[in-house]
Design a protein around this motif. Sequence first.
Motif, PDB file in Angstrom:
ATOM      1  N   ALA A 198       0.869  -1.045   0.052  1.00 53.82           N
ATOM      2  CA  ALA A 198       0.035   0.054  -0.007  1.00 53.82           C
ATOM      3  C   ALA A 198       0.930   1.246  -0.049  1.00 53.82           C
ATOM      4  O   ALA A 198       0.704   2.296  -0.880  1.00 53.82           O
ATOM      5  CB  ALA A 198      -0.984   0.116   1.243  1.00 53.82           C
TER       6      ALA A 198
ATOM      7  N   PRO B  62      -9.756  -3.972   1.858  1.00 58.19           N
ATOM      8  CA  PRO B  62      -9.287  -2.576   2.637  1.00 58.19           C
ATOM      9  C   PRO B  62      -8.115  -1.973   2.166  1.00 58.19           C
ATOM     10  O   PRO B  62      -8.014  -0.726   2.113  1.00 58.19           O
ATOM     11  CB  PRO B  62      -9.325  -3.228   4.134  1.00 58.19           C
ATOM     12  CG  PRO B  62     -10.153  -4.466   3.969  1.00 58.19           C
ATOM     13  CD  PRO B  62      -9.921  -5.255   2.759  1.00 58.19           C
ATOM     14  N   GLU B  63      -7.067  -2.722   1.766  1.00 56.14           N
ATOM     15  CA  GLU B  63      -6.095  -2.067   1.402  1.00 56.14           C
ATOM     16  C   GLU B  63      -6.248  -1.423   0.070  1.00 56.14           C
ATOM     17  O   GLU B  63      -5.704  -0.242  -0.066  1.00 56.14           O
ATOM     18  CB  GLU B  63      -4.778  -3.416   1.288  1.00 56.14           C
ATOM     19  CG  GLU B  63      -3.403  -2.686   0.887  1.00 56.14           C
ATOM     20  CD  GLU B  63      -2.300  -3.723   0.670  1.00 56.14           C
ATOM     21  OE1 GLU B  63      -1.358  -3.565   1.573  1.00 56.14           O
ATOM     22  OE2 GLU B  63      -2.515  -4.551  -0.154  1.00 56.14           O
TER      23      GLU B  63
ATOM     24  N   ALA C 278      -9.165  -0.105  -1.010  1.00 54.01           N
ATOM     25  CA  ALA C 278      -9.905   1.108  -0.499  1.00 54.01           C
ATOM     26  C   ALA C 278      -8.863   2.246  -0.094  1.00 54.01           C
ATOM     27  O   ALA C 278      -9.070   3.415  -0.248  1.00 54.01           O
ATOM     28  CB  ALA C 278     -10.835   0.732   0.455  1.00 54.01           C
ATOM     29  N   TYR C 279      -7.711   1.681   0.921  1.00 53.71           N
ATOM     30  CA  TYR C 279      -6.772   2.699   1.468  1.00 53.71           C
ATOM     31  C   TYR C 279      -6.269   3.347   0.142  1.00 53.71           C
ATOM     32  O   TYR C 279      -6.026   4.738   0.374  1.00 53.71           O
ATOM     33  CB  TYR C 279      -5.806   2.041   2.234  1.00 53.71           C
ATOM     34  CG  TYR C 279      -4.792   2.891   2.792  1.00 53.71           C
ATOM     35  CD1 TYR C 279      -5.053   3.943   3.753  1.00 53.71           C
ATOM     36  CD2 TYR C 279      -3.596   2.612   2.425  1.00 53.71           C
ATOM     37  CE1 TYR C 279      -3.996   4.740   4.102  1.00 53.71           C
ATOM     38  CE2 TYR C 279      -2.639   3.508   2.656  1.00 53.71           C
ATOM     39  CZ  TYR C 279      -2.826   4.465   3.605  1.00 53.71           C
ATOM     40  OH  TYR C 279      -1.864   5.384   3.811  1.00 53.71           O
ATOM     41  N   VAL C 280      -5.440   2.746  -0.528  1.00 54.56           N
ATOM     42  CA  VAL C 280      -4.791   3.259  -1.567  1.00 54.56           C
ATOM     43  C   VAL C 280      -5.531   4.019  -2.375  1.00 54.56           C
ATOM     44  O   VAL C 280      -5.287   5.281  -2.859  1.00 54.56           O
ATOM     45  CB  VAL C 280      -4.147   2.199  -2.550  1.00 54.56           C
ATOM     46  CG1 VAL C 280      -3.505   2.893  -3.764  1.00 54.56           C
ATOM     47  CG2 VAL C 280      -3.099   1.125  -1.738  1.00 54.56           C
ATOM     48  N   ARG C 281      -6.945   3.684  -2.783  1.00 55.10           N
ATOM     49  CA  ARG C 281      -7.818   4.562  -3.491  1.00 55.10           C
ATOM     50  C   ARG C 281      -8.017   6.055  -2.814  1.00 55.10           C
ATOM     51  O   ARG C 281      -8.245   6.980  -3.439  1.00 55.10           O
ATOM     52  CB  ARG C 281      -9.155   3.978  -3.694  1.00 55.10           C
ATOM     53  CG  ARG C 281     -10.249   4.722  -4.495  1.00 55.10           C
ATOM     54  CD  ARG C 281     -11.562   4.091  -4.391  1.00 55.10           C
ATOM     55  NE  ARG C 281     -12.639   4.870  -4.994  1.00 55.10           N
ATOM     56  CZ  ARG C 281     -13.822   4.870  -4.710  1.00 55.10           C
ATOM     57  NH1 ARG C 281     -14.110   4.270  -3.523  1.00 55.10           N
ATOM     58  NH2 ARG C 281     -14.457   5.705  -5.176  1.00 55.10           N
ATOM     59  N   SER C 282      -8.109   5.989  -1.529  1.00 49.75           N
ATOM     60  CA  SER C 282      -8.489   7.170  -0.801  1.00 49.75           C
ATOM     61  C   SER C 282      -7.227   8.285  -0.758  1.00 49.75           C
ATOM     62  O   SER C 282      -7.133   9.279  -0.368  1.00 49.75           O
ATOM     63  CB  SER C 282      -8.887   6.891   0.727  1.00 49.75           C
ATOM     64  OG  SER C 282      -7.735   6.146   1.539  1.00 49.75           O
ATOM     65  N   ARG C 283      -6.073   7.605  -1.341  1.00 47.85           N
ATOM     66  CA  ARG C 283      -4.612   8.303  -0.990  1.00 47.85           C
ATOM     67  C   ARG C 283      -4.047   8.779  -2.317  1.00 47.85           C
ATOM     68  O   ARG C 283      -3.009   9.278  -2.348  1.00 47.85           O
ATOM     69  CB  ARG C 283      -3.517   7.493  -0.197  1.00 47.85           C
ATOM     70  CG  ARG C 283      -4.136   7.163   1.085  1.00 47.85           C
ATOM     71  CD  ARG C 283      -4.175   8.421   1.852  1.00 47.85           C
ATOM     72  NE  ARG C 283      -2.755   9.185   1.787  1.00 47.85           N
ATOM     73  CZ  ARG C 283      -1.809   8.793   3.009  1.00 47.85           C
ATOM     74  NH1 ARG C 283      -1.948   7.782   3.719  1.00 47.85           N
ATOM     75  NH2 ARG C 283      -0.757   9.319   2.821  1.00 47.85           N
TER      76      ARG C 283
ATOM     77  N   GLU D 228     -16.810  -2.718  -0.515  1.00 44.30           N
ATOM     78  CA  GLU D 228     -15.556  -2.231   0.260  1.00 44.30           C
ATOM     79  C   GLU D 228     -15.303  -0.842  -0.260  1.00 44.30           C
ATOM     80  O   GLU D 228     -14.360  -0.100   0.417  1.00 44.30           O
ATOM     81  CB  GLU D 228     -14.413  -3.138   0.184  1.00 44.30           C
ATOM     82  CG  GLU D 228     -13.376  -3.060   1.042  1.00 44.30           C
ATOM     83  CD  GLU D 228     -13.720  -3.244   2.474  1.00 44.30           C
ATOM     84  OE1 GLU D 228     -13.251  -2.617   3.278  1.00 44.30           O
ATOM     85  OE2 GLU D 228     -14.474  -4.375   2.584  1.00 44.30           O
TER      86      GLU D 228
END
Length: 409
Positions: free
Chosen positions: A212, A240-241, A243-248, A271
Amino acid sequence: MNRRIDSTDVRRRPLAHHTCACHARRRSLPHGRSLGVRAPQRVVALLVEVDTDEGLTGLGEAAAYPSADAVLAALRGMEPLVVGSDPLRIEQLIQRIDVVGTYHHIGSSSPAAAALETACWDLLGKSCGMPVVNLLGGRFRDRVEFFHYVAADGPDEVRAEGARAAGAGARTCYLKVGSDDLGTDLERLAALREGAGPQMGIRVDANEAWSAGAAVRAVAAMEEYGLELVEQPVSGRNLPEMAYVRSRIKTPLLANEASWTRSDQLAVLREGAADVVSADQQMDGGLLNLKRSAGLCAAAGVPVVKHSLGELGVAVAAAVHVIASTPNFRSANQGYGALLTDDIVAGGFAGPLENYTGGCLDVPGGPGLGVELDAEKVGKYAELYREVGGGFSFHDPLALSRAPALPKR
């Protein structure tokens, strides 16, 4: 349509296999560098021909994924479930394969089922004299767009391929990233932008290469070159990882390895793990499920693109009918026109880049899939597989000696 069409027999070629509600011939057709194809990878296509008691023949094509032998074994196992049945009862046939044959448990059997299902759609269209697109809702669009696959290594080659894409009128280039050294990726990406020009969309695919943190850093460094989408930057098994990358990151994230089936796509959507979802009839049992995938994503307000494991004209035509009838295929789809120099269908459909106009293919208008086989080419490539088929599988000594670890960083 109330009349029944029955199967007649199943004929096999020595190196390929098929099962259908009718009479089927199966042939393995390789397309790789030794075929004059511009590709570093070697791919095998499994051609399916389904004959009926009314004299009609339906065409299907399976990707040799994970291998030709695996797909052929699945086709052999499906034969008792489909031979002698009515191929126009497509839902019934696939349900029998899935439930009675328990093939819904085995993902690697999907290309075989998809080839059978495609052949049945071809038969249905031919039996009523209509193109498959009309049976799937009618044309939403008349042409389907594909990206230009940049299968080049060094910056000079990448730059030249970008210029070739621009000269052919393509609107999107596709580049593999995820090298051991981020600097290598950036150098190649810069060369592509230089060669393709400022208006070209650039899609990069890391094939799950990054963790990530590494993904966030890599995409941030690449974004100065203007990215259309970043495909599967991290593992597709850790939503979840994703989704985290997508948010950043600023660039929209395209799911691929995470989204090969409808069940996978549903999980991705729940997710919030992707901005765009990749779907593939080969990996989820056929054309109707590809259409369903798009509908599922449309309900969530998410566009889709077509993935490809390496397809010749029969499978390309089949996908074009679905994409043309479905609104939320909004971006360029994966295709191999930039890599191929030949095909097995007659009439200049699919195959090499010169058969595309501005990166697009027109929707075939003839009955069924609207394509016919070039018998001479089919025979030529079937014979080539018989001669050197092992060279188109997992027998490259360099590949056999490697055991890459993911994520790379």
